[in-house]
Design an enzyme around this catalytic site. Structure first.
Site, PDB file in Angstrom:
ATOM      1  CB  CYS A 165      29.224  39.500  50.737  1.00  0.00           C
ATOM      2  SG  CYS A 165      29.256  37.715  51.065  1.00  0.00           S
ATOM      3  CB  CYS A 172      31.626  37.894  53.221  1.00  0.00           C
ATOM      4  SG  CYS A 172      31.109  37.347  51.602  1.00  0.00           S
ATOM      5  CG  ASP A 173      31.734  41.556  54.974  1.00  0.00           C
ATOM      6  OD1 ASP A 173      32.766  40.912  55.224  1.00  0.00           O
ATOM      7  OD2 ASP A 173      31.568  42.204  53.926  1.00  0.00           O
TER       8      ASP A 173
END
Ligand code: NAP
Length: 309
Positions: free
Chosen positions: A133, A136-137
């Site tokens: 992701c 997200c990261d």
């Protein structure tokens, strides 16, 4: 007893909930393990949802869907569904916390999860430098170099997204042609800090106690080993359908599936089991687009209203 239990709260499940409740079903619950919105909320750039002129994130696209869907009485239960069984025309939904809920009809809209690529170090470093992701990261790798693995729409789109955060993106792919849409490939080629590393096999991801420190790939052309010293590896090699709730005690599925475990449905999203429907990425021949998943949900709900009568 529920008129309809919807399993999964992505675009298919939410749209089915909206259509089913607005169309007159009174007792409809949507089971979703996390927040409604589905896998698309992990997407960083969407530019092909009709009617939305600007590029938006998956979070932005899905922002108003739950509220609209619940306006007509759809209930949301944050719970994982472990199993669905059928007995004498009544379905039983078994949740992870041990509850059993009865329903006259079921819509499975569970979608899919990111597939593992299967290289050495993938399990060891998953969550410690390996991610699926970018939204997200990606920020953890601000101004650092990362690897993106894959050649489909997800890999190319997320490589473009990461190239705006990271100092450099190595796009590692096992062939020299991509599956992604031509316009997406064009965006990628225009980014100066994306370096394509094509025709290679990933040998291993290595690291230390802190996490990933690099990735080794082997050229399929001359066998050269290329060592990419990066702290982050993003893997986008496709997705596997989440069909676990259909598994019965004897190992068979409640309804017919194909070799990939995708649920076989007709044009009304009906499975071969009366009252059991499937919509979105879980079904055969899914185009794997938000707009198509939403359309599936609506199609299924319209038929379910008739089925419940
Ligand atoms: P995908 O299209 O199946 O692409 C997976 C990629 O990973 C392929 O390039 C494949 O290589 C590679 N791959 C698979 N297994 C591998 C392995 N073990 N080792 C190395 N490479 C491997 O998956 P996706 O990109 O997640 O997309 C899934 C679906 O969602 C597609 O239908 C896609 O069009 C759709 N999607 C659409 C959008 C959009 O419209 N905006 C965005 C994202 C996804 P090969 O090419 O050699 O097989």
């Amino acid at each position: 007893m529920l008129d309809l239990a919807i399993i999964g709260g992505g675009p298919a499940g939410l749209t089915a909930g909206l259509y089913a409740t607005r169309g007159g079903l009174n007792n409809v619950t949507m089971f979703e393990m996390g927040m409604p919105g589905g896998q698309i909320t992990g997407s960083s750039e969407i530019e092909n949802y009709p009617g939305q002129g600007k590029i938006m994130t998956g979070m932005e696209l899905m922002e108003n869907w739950p509220e609209q869907a619940m306006k007509f009485g759809l209930k949301h239960e944050m719970n994982q569904v472990n199993k669905v069984t059928k007995n004498n025309d009544i379905f039983s939904v078994q949740t992870a916390d041990g509850k059993i809920i009865e329903a006259k009809s079921i819509l499975l809209a569970t979608g899919s999860r990111p597939r593992r690529a299967g290289f050495k170090g993938e399990d060891e470093f998953f969550g410690r430098g390996i991610s699926t992701c970018a939204t997200c990261d990606g920020f953890f790798y601000k101004n650092k170099e990362v690897v993106v693995m894959g050649g489909g729409d997800s890999a190319i789109e997320e490589a473009v997204y990461l190239s705006k955060i990271c100092s450099k993106v190595y796009l590692v792919h096992r062939r020299d042609t991509y599956r992604a849409a031509p316009s997406t490939i064009e965006h990628m080629k225009a980014r100066e800090n994306i370096e394509e590393v094509s025709n290679v096999d990933v040998q291993e991801v290595y690291g230390d106690a802190m996490g990933v420190t690099g990735l080794k790939v082997k050229s399929k052309i001359d066998g050269t080993i290329i060592d990419l010293k990066v702290p982050g590896v993003f893997v986008f090699v496709g997705r596997d359908v989440l069909n676990e709730p259909l598994k019965q005690d004897d190992g068979t599925f409640l309804c017919e599936t194909n070799e990939q475990g995708e649920v076989i449905v007709d044009l009304k999203m009906r499975t071969n089991i009366k009252g059991l429907y499937a919509a979105g990425d879980i079904r055969i021949d899914a185009a794997k687009q938000v707009v198509c998943a939403a359309a599936d949900g609506a199609t299924a709900a319209i038929d379910i209203i008739e089925y419940i009568g």
